[in-house]
Design a protein around this motif. Structure first.
Motif, PDB file in Angstrom:
ATOM      1  N   MET A   1       3.908  -9.088  19.947  1.00  0.00           N
ATOM      2  CA  MET A   1       2.834  -8.363  19.273  1.00  0.00           C
ATOM      3  C   MET A   1       1.488  -8.803  19.840  1.00  0.00           C
ATOM      4  N   SER A   2       0.595  -7.839  20.093  1.00  0.00           N
ATOM      5  CA  SER A   2      -0.717  -8.174  20.616  1.00  0.00           C
ATOM      6  C   SER A   2      -1.566  -8.832  19.538  1.00  0.00           C
ATOM      7  N   ALA A   3      -2.607  -9.530  19.977  1.00  0.00           N
ATOM      8  CA  ALA A   3      -3.506 -10.189  19.026  1.00  0.00           C
ATOM      9  C   ALA A   3      -4.174  -9.175  18.108  1.00  0.00           C
ATOM     10  N   LYS A   4      -4.452  -7.993  18.639  1.00  0.00           N
ATOM     11  CA  LYS A   4      -5.102  -6.944  17.841  1.00  0.00           C
ATOM     12  C   LYS A   4      -4.203  -6.464  16.709  1.00  0.00           C
ATOM     13  N   LEU A   5      -2.938  -6.191  17.019  1.00  0.00           N
ATOM     14  CA  LEU A   5      -2.003  -5.754  15.988  1.00  0.00           C
ATOM     15  C   LEU A   5      -1.715  -6.876  14.998  1.00  0.00           C
ATOM     16  N   ASP A   6      -1.650  -8.087  15.503  1.00  0.00           N
ATOM     17  CA  ASP A   6      -1.422  -9.231  14.623  1.00  0.00           C
ATOM     18  C   ASP A   6      -2.575  -9.369  13.623  1.00  0.00           C
ATOM     19  N   ARG A   7      -3.791  -9.149  14.087  1.00  0.00           N
ATOM     20  CA  ARG A   7      -4.946  -9.229  13.197  1.00  0.00           C
ATOM     21  C   ARG A   7      -4.919  -8.117  12.145  1.00  0.00           C
ATOM     22  N   LEU A   8      -4.531  -6.902  12.576  1.00  0.00           N
ATOM     23  CA  LEU A   8      -4.418  -5.799  11.628  1.00  0.00           C
ATOM     24  C   LEU A   8      -3.377  -6.097  10.558  1.00  0.00           C
ATOM     25  N   CYS A   9      -2.218  -6.577  10.957  1.00  0.00           N
ATOM     26  CA  CYS A   9      -1.158  -6.888   9.991  1.00  0.00           C
ATOM     27  C   CYS A   9      -1.607  -7.976   9.020  1.00  0.00           C
ATOM     28  N   GLN A  10      -2.280  -8.982   9.522  1.00  0.00           N
ATOM     29  CA  GLN A  10      -2.754 -10.054   8.661  1.00  0.00           C
ATOM     30  C   GLN A  10      -3.801  -9.530   7.687  1.00  0.00           C
ATOM     31  N   ASN A  11      -4.689  -8.668   8.144  1.00  0.00           N
ATOM     32  CA  ASN A  11      -5.691  -8.074   7.253  1.00  0.00           C
ATOM     33  C   ASN A  11      -5.020  -7.249   6.158  1.00  0.00           C
ATOM     34  N   LEU A  12      -3.986  -6.494   6.528  1.00  0.00           N
ATOM     35  CA  LEU A  12      -3.260  -5.696   5.539  1.00  0.00           C
ATOM     36  C   LEU A  12      -2.608  -6.591   4.495  1.00  0.00           C
ATOM     37  N   ARG A  13      -1.993  -7.678   4.938  1.00  0.00           N
ATOM     38  CA  ARG A  13      -1.360  -8.606   3.978  1.00  0.00           C
ATOM     39  C   ARG A  13      -2.399  -9.249   3.072  1.00  0.00           C
ATOM     40  N   ASP A  14      -3.524  -9.642   3.632  1.00  0.00           N
ATOM     41  CA  ASP A  14      -4.558 -10.302   2.837  1.00  0.00           C
ATOM     42  C   ASP A  14      -5.175  -9.355   1.811  1.00  0.00           C
ATOM     43  N   VAL A  15      -5.398  -8.113   2.203  1.00  0.00           N
ATOM     44  CA  VAL A  15      -6.094  -7.160   1.333  1.00  0.00           C
ATOM     45  C   VAL A  15      -5.148  -6.508   0.323  1.00  0.00           C
ATOM     46  N   LEU A  16      -3.959  -6.106   0.775  1.00  0.00           N
ATOM     47  CA  LEU A  16      -3.059  -5.346  -0.097  1.00  0.00           C
ATOM     48  C   LEU A  16      -2.077  -6.226  -0.854  1.00  0.00           C
ATOM     49  N   HIS A  49     -12.229  -0.774   2.521  1.00  0.00           N
ATOM     50  CA  HIS A  49     -12.344  -2.216   2.728  1.00  0.00           C
ATOM     51  C   HIS A  49     -12.905  -2.511   4.122  1.00  0.00           C
ATOM     52  N   PRO A  50     -13.894  -3.388   4.245  1.00  0.00           N
ATOM     53  CA  PRO A  50     -14.534  -3.648   5.544  1.00  0.00           C
ATOM     54  C   PRO A  50     -13.593  -4.231   6.588  1.00  0.00           C
ATOM     55  N   ASP A  51     -12.494  -4.886   6.156  1.00  0.00           N
ATOM     56  CA  ASP A  51     -11.553  -5.442   7.115  1.00  0.00           C
ATOM     57  C   ASP A  51     -10.524  -4.418   7.597  1.00  0.00           C
ATOM     58  N   LEU A  52     -10.575  -3.206   7.039  1.00  0.00           N
ATOM     59  CA  LEU A  52      -9.610  -2.167   7.407  1.00  0.00           C
ATOM     60  C   LEU A  52     -10.319  -0.924   7.949  1.00  0.00           C
ATOM     61  N   ARG A  53     -11.123  -0.292   7.110  1.00  0.00           N
ATOM     62  CA  ARG A  53     -11.985   0.819   7.523  1.00  0.00           C
ATOM     63  C   ARG A  53     -11.240   1.951   8.255  1.00  0.00           C
ATOM     64  N   PHE A  54     -10.226   2.505   7.599  1.00  0.00           N
ATOM     65  CA  PHE A  54      -9.558   3.684   8.163  1.00  0.00           C
ATOM     66  C   PHE A  54     -10.297   4.927   7.679  1.00  0.00           C
ATOM     67  N   GLU A  55     -11.287   5.330   8.470  1.00  0.00           N
ATOM     68  CA  GLU A  55     -12.163   6.419   8.049  1.00  0.00           C
ATOM     69  C   GLU A  55     -11.529   7.801   8.188  1.00  0.00           C
TER      70      GLU A  55
END
Length: 208
Positions: A1-16, A49-55
Protein backbone atom coordinates in the motif's frame (compact mmCIF):
# COMPACT_ATOMS: atom_id res chain seq x y z
CA UNK A 1 0.00 0.00 0.00
CA UNK A 2 1.29 3.47 -0.87
CA UNK A 3 1.87 6.06 1.83
CA UNK A 4 -0.99 8.12 0.40
CA UNK A 5 -3.53 5.30 0.65
CA UNK A 6 -2.22 4.36 4.07
CA UNK A 7 -2.80 7.93 5.24
CA UNK A 8 -6.33 7.93 3.82
CA UNK A 9 -7.19 4.65 5.56
CA UNK A 10 -5.79 5.90 8.85
CA UNK A 11 -7.78 9.14 8.55
CA UNK A 12 -10.95 7.13 7.89
CA UNK A 13 -10.33 4.96 10.96
CA UNK A 14 -9.59 7.98 13.15
CA UNK A 15 -12.62 9.98 12.00
CA UNK A 16 -15.28 7.29 11.52
CA UNK A 17 -14.19 4.79 14.18
CA UNK A 18 -16.78 2.11 14.91
CA UNK A 19 -19.06 3.27 12.11
CA UNK A 20 -16.75 1.44 9.69
CA UNK A 21 -18.09 -2.02 8.86
CA UNK A 22 -15.39 -2.78 6.31
CA UNK A 23 -12.34 -0.97 4.96
CA UNK A 24 -10.50 -2.69 2.11
CA UNK A 25 -7.61 -1.64 -0.12
CA UNK A 26 -7.42 -3.63 -3.34
CA UNK A 27 -5.61 -2.81 -6.59
CA UNK A 28 -4.82 0.67 -5.39
CA UNK A 29 -8.44 1.50 -4.52
CA UNK A 30 -10.01 2.09 -1.11
CA UNK A 31 -13.49 0.70 -0.44
CA UNK A 32 -15.45 1.69 2.66
CA UNK A 33 -18.64 -0.02 3.83
CA UNK A 34 -20.99 1.38 6.46
CA UNK A 35 -24.38 0.43 7.87
CA UNK A 36 -27.54 1.88 6.38
CA UNK A 37 -28.33 3.63 9.65
CA UNK A 38 -24.99 5.52 9.48
CA UNK A 39 -25.03 6.16 5.73
CA UNK A 40 -26.16 9.79 5.66
CA UNK A 41 -24.11 10.84 8.69
CA UNK A 42 -20.97 9.18 7.33
CA UNK A 43 -21.46 10.80 3.92
CA UNK A 44 -21.75 14.21 5.55
CA UNK A 45 -18.59 13.57 7.56
CA UNK A 46 -16.72 12.42 4.48
CA UNK A 47 -17.57 15.69 2.80
CA UNK A 48 -17.01 18.10 5.69
CA UNK A 49 -14.18 16.72 7.81
CA UNK A 50 -10.90 18.56 7.02
CA UNK A 51 -8.92 15.29 7.07
CA UNK A 52 -11.19 13.77 4.40
CA UNK A 53 -12.84 16.49 2.29
CA UNK A 54 -14.63 14.42 -0.35
CA UNK A 55 -16.25 17.35 -2.10
CA UNK A 56 -17.54 15.48 -5.15
CA UNK A 57 -19.66 12.40 -5.72
CA UNK A 58 -18.57 11.24 -9.17
CA UNK A 59 -21.05 8.39 -9.52
CA UNK A 60 -23.65 6.34 -7.67
CA UNK A 61 -25.06 3.02 -8.82
CA UNK A 62 -27.25 0.25 -7.53
CA UNK A 63 -26.04 -3.34 -7.22
CA UNK A 64 -28.07 -6.56 -6.96
CA UNK A 65 -25.87 -9.17 -5.32
CA UNK A 66 -28.64 -11.80 -5.21
CA UNK A 67 -26.84 -15.04 -4.28
CA UNK A 68 -23.37 -13.59 -4.97
CA UNK A 69 -22.72 -12.72 -1.33
CA UNK A 70 -23.32 -16.27 -0.16
CA UNK A 71 -20.93 -17.56 -2.81
CA UNK A 72 -18.18 -15.00 -2.31
CA UNK A 73 -18.42 -14.93 1.50
CA UNK A 74 -19.62 -18.39 2.58
CA UNK A 75 -18.25 -17.85 6.08
CA UNK A 76 -20.41 -14.74 6.62
CA UNK A 77 -24.12 -15.53 6.36
CA UNK A 78 -25.13 -11.95 7.17
CA UNK A 79 -23.39 -10.69 4.03
CA UNK A 80 -25.02 -13.29 1.85
CA UNK A 81 -28.44 -12.31 3.22
CA UNK A 82 -28.10 -8.69 2.07
CA UNK A 83 -28.99 -8.27 -1.57
CA UNK A 84 -29.28 -4.64 -2.68
CA UNK A 85 -26.57 -2.03 -2.24
CA UNK A 86 -25.72 1.47 -3.38
CA UNK A 87 -22.11 2.21 -4.33
CA UNK A 88 -20.85 5.79 -4.53
CA UNK A 89 -17.53 6.90 -6.03
CA UNK A 90 -16.13 9.92 -4.18
CA UNK A 91 -13.35 12.37 -5.04
CA UNK A 92 -11.43 14.72 -2.76
CA UNK A 93 -10.06 17.69 -4.70
CA UNK A 94 -8.36 18.98 -1.57
CA UNK A 95 -6.34 15.82 -0.91
CA UNK A 96 -6.43 14.30 -4.41
CA UNK A 97 -7.71 10.89 -3.37
CA UNK A 98 -10.68 8.69 -4.18
CA UNK A 99 -12.98 6.46 -2.15
CA UNK A 100 -15.66 3.89 -2.89
CA UNK A 101 -18.54 4.02 -0.39
CA UNK A 102 -20.89 1.04 -0.22
CA UNK A 103 -24.04 0.53 1.84
CA UNK A 104 -26.49 -2.37 1.89
CA UNK A 105 -30.23 -1.93 2.30
CA UNK A 106 -31.53 -3.92 5.27
CA UNK A 107 -34.78 -5.09 3.62
CA UNK A 108 -34.43 -7.20 0.48
CA UNK A 109 -38.16 -7.06 -0.29
CA UNK A 110 -38.39 -3.27 -0.09
CA UNK A 111 -34.86 -1.79 -0.14
CA UNK A 112 -34.69 1.75 1.24
CA UNK A 113 -31.62 3.95 1.77
CA UNK A 114 -31.18 7.59 2.72
CA UNK A 115 -30.76 9.96 -0.20
CA UNK A 116 -27.44 11.78 -0.47
CA UNK A 117 -28.89 14.73 -2.37
CA UNK A 118 -28.47 17.03 0.64
CA UNK A 119 -24.79 16.08 0.76
CA UNK A 120 -23.95 15.96 -2.96
CA UNK A 121 -26.84 17.24 -5.07
CA UNK A 122 -25.20 15.78 -8.19
CA UNK A 123 -26.43 12.29 -7.21
CA UNK A 124 -29.98 13.27 -8.16
CA UNK A 125 -30.15 11.40 -11.47
CA UNK A 126 -27.87 8.62 -10.24
CA UNK A 127 -30.31 7.78 -7.43
CA UNK A 128 -33.20 7.94 -9.87
CA UNK A 129 -31.36 5.46 -12.09
CA UNK A 130 -30.75 3.08 -9.16
CA UNK A 131 -34.44 3.33 -8.26
CA UNK A 132 -35.55 2.73 -11.85
CA UNK A 133 -33.28 -0.22 -12.62
CA UNK A 134 -32.97 -1.90 -9.20
CA UNK A 135 -36.00 -0.69 -7.24
CA UNK A 136 -33.92 0.89 -4.46
CA UNK A 137 -35.92 3.66 -2.77
CA UNK A 138 -34.03 6.74 -1.57
CA UNK A 139 -35.67 8.38 1.42
CA UNK A 140 -35.50 12.18 1.21
CA UNK A 141 -35.10 12.36 -2.55
CA UNK A 142 -37.40 15.15 -3.71
CA UNK A 143 -38.08 13.83 -7.24
CA UNK A 144 -37.70 10.05 -7.27
CA UNK A 145 -39.13 9.16 -10.70
CA UNK A 146 -38.13 6.68 -13.36
CA UNK A 147 -35.42 8.03 -15.63
CA UNK A 148 -34.69 5.34 -18.26
CA UNK A 149 -37.84 3.22 -18.52
CA UNK A 150 -41.35 4.42 -19.27
CA UNK A 151 -43.34 5.87 -16.37
CA UNK A 152 -45.86 3.04 -16.62
CA UNK A 153 -43.20 0.33 -16.69
CA UNK A 154 -43.73 -2.47 -14.17
CA UNK A 155 -40.68 -3.94 -12.47
CA UNK A 156 -36.98 -3.11 -12.39
CA UNK A 157 -34.93 -4.44 -15.33
CA UNK A 158 -31.54 -4.92 -13.60
CA UNK A 159 -32.85 -7.12 -10.82
CA UNK A 160 -31.46 -10.58 -11.31
CA UNK A 161 -34.91 -12.14 -10.92
CA UNK A 162 -36.48 -9.90 -13.58
CA UNK A 163 -38.24 -12.03 -16.26
CA UNK A 164 -36.34 -12.41 -19.53
CA UNK A 165 -39.46 -12.36 -21.69
CA UNK A 166 -42.27 -9.83 -21.56
CA UNK A 167 -45.86 -9.96 -22.77
CA UNK A 168 -46.57 -6.29 -23.43
CA UNK A 169 -44.76 -3.83 -25.69
CA UNK A 170 -45.04 -0.07 -25.93
CA UNK A 171 -45.18 2.07 -29.06
CA UNK A 172 -46.25 5.52 -30.13
CA UNK A 173 -49.51 5.57 -32.11
CA UNK A 174 -49.48 8.52 -34.56
CA UNK A 175 -53.26 8.36 -35.03
CA UNK A 176 -54.04 8.43 -31.33
CA UNK A 177 -51.06 10.73 -30.71
CA UNK A 178 -50.10 8.92 -27.56
CA UNK A 179 -48.15 5.93 -26.27
CA UNK A 180 -50.10 2.66 -26.36
CA UNK A 181 -49.48 -0.78 -24.90
CA UNK A 182 -50.20 -3.97 -26.82
CA UNK A 183 -49.29 -7.68 -26.72
CA UNK A 184 -45.80 -8.39 -28.02
CA UNK A 185 -45.65 -9.14 -31.74
CA UNK A 186 -42.51 -11.31 -31.60
CA UNK A 187 -42.62 -14.89 -30.36
CA UNK A 188 -40.36 -15.50 -27.34
CA UNK A 189 -37.24 -17.41 -28.27
CA UNK A 190 -33.87 -18.37 -26.93
CA UNK A 191 -30.86 -18.02 -29.16
CA UNK A 192 -28.58 -21.06 -29.11
CA UNK A 193 -25.04 -20.30 -30.28
CA UNK A 194 -24.13 -22.05 -33.52
CA UNK A 195 -21.05 -24.21 -33.04
CA UNK A 196 -18.80 -24.57 -36.04
CA UNK A 197 -16.28 -27.40 -35.91
CA UNK A 198 -13.55 -28.42 -38.29
CA UNK A 199 -14.41 -31.23 -40.69
CA UNK A 200 -12.31 -33.86 -38.91
CA UNK A 201 -12.83 -32.55 -35.37
CA UNK A 202 -12.64 -35.39 -32.82
CA UNK A 203 -11.39 -38.03 -35.23
CA UNK A 204 -8.15 -39.89 -34.54
CA UNK A 205 -5.71 -39.07 -37.30
CA UNK A 206 -3.56 -41.56 -39.19
CA UNK A 207 -0.49 -42.07 -37.06
CA UNK A 208 1.24 -44.34 -39.60
Amino acid sequence: MSAKLDRLCQNLRDVLGERIESLVVDRGEVALEVAAADYLAVATTLRDHPDLRFEQAMDLCGVDYASYGAVAFPEADQIGARRFAAVTQLLSLTHNWRLRLRVFATDNDFPVLDSLMDVWNGVNWFEREAFDLYGIMFSGHNDLRRILTDYGFVGHPFRKDFPIFGYVEMRYDPELRRVVYQPVTIEPRENTPRIVREENYGKVGDRG
